[in-house]
Scaffold this motif. Structure first.
Motif: not given
Length: 146
Positions: A94-99, A133-134
């Motif tokens: 992933l290019s970034r955290d989708p959370t 959330a993480r």
């Protein structure tokens, strides 16, 4: 003490009895608690395990079978993890955290459903997903065989 108040009439005796009963129950519990634990390793085995734990080239982790322990070279564990993560059918980078985006979408959908069914915003706020959330942590459970 100056300004100290007495307990209301008829309650101090009951309070004293309750405190004494509670103290007796606590003493029973502390007497029943074992002060030592049984070791399932000999001193020699425990010493060896401590030495292995302090080695940077060795990793000690829980295996996939009922909490058994696995001791392996750290390089081997890293190789197994990389093989697993390189499986393109299961994972992609992933290019970034989708959370944060997922949390926002879930909360928006949930809020819409609740409001359309007549629930109050206060009730809906209690059901919203947390803002803290993480993403999950990746870990490896090596397979052990009998």
């Amino acid at each position: 003490f100056e300004g100290r108040r007495k307990a209301p009439p008829g309650t101090s005796k009951e309070l004293e009895i309750s405190i004494k009963n509670l103290q007796a129950e606590l003493e029973k519990l502390t007497d029943a608690t074992p002060t030592t634990t049984h070791q399932n390793l000999s001193k020699k085995e425990r010493y060896a395990l401590i030495n292995l734990r302090n080695r940077p080239d060795v990793t000690i982790i829980r295996s996939d079978k009922g909490g058994e322990m696995a001791i392996m070279k750290s390089s081997m564990l890293n190789r197994l993890a990389e093989e697993h993560l390189n499986d393109q059918l299961a994972y992609h980078k992933l290019s970034r955290d989708p959370t944060p985006t997922i949390l926002k979408d879930v909360n928006t959908q949930l809020r819409g459903i609740l409001l359309s069914r007549g629930f109050s915003r206060q009730f809906g706020a209690r059901l919203m997903t947390p803002d803290t959330a993480r993403t999950q942590k990746f870990y490896v459970l090596p397979q052990t065989h009998k």
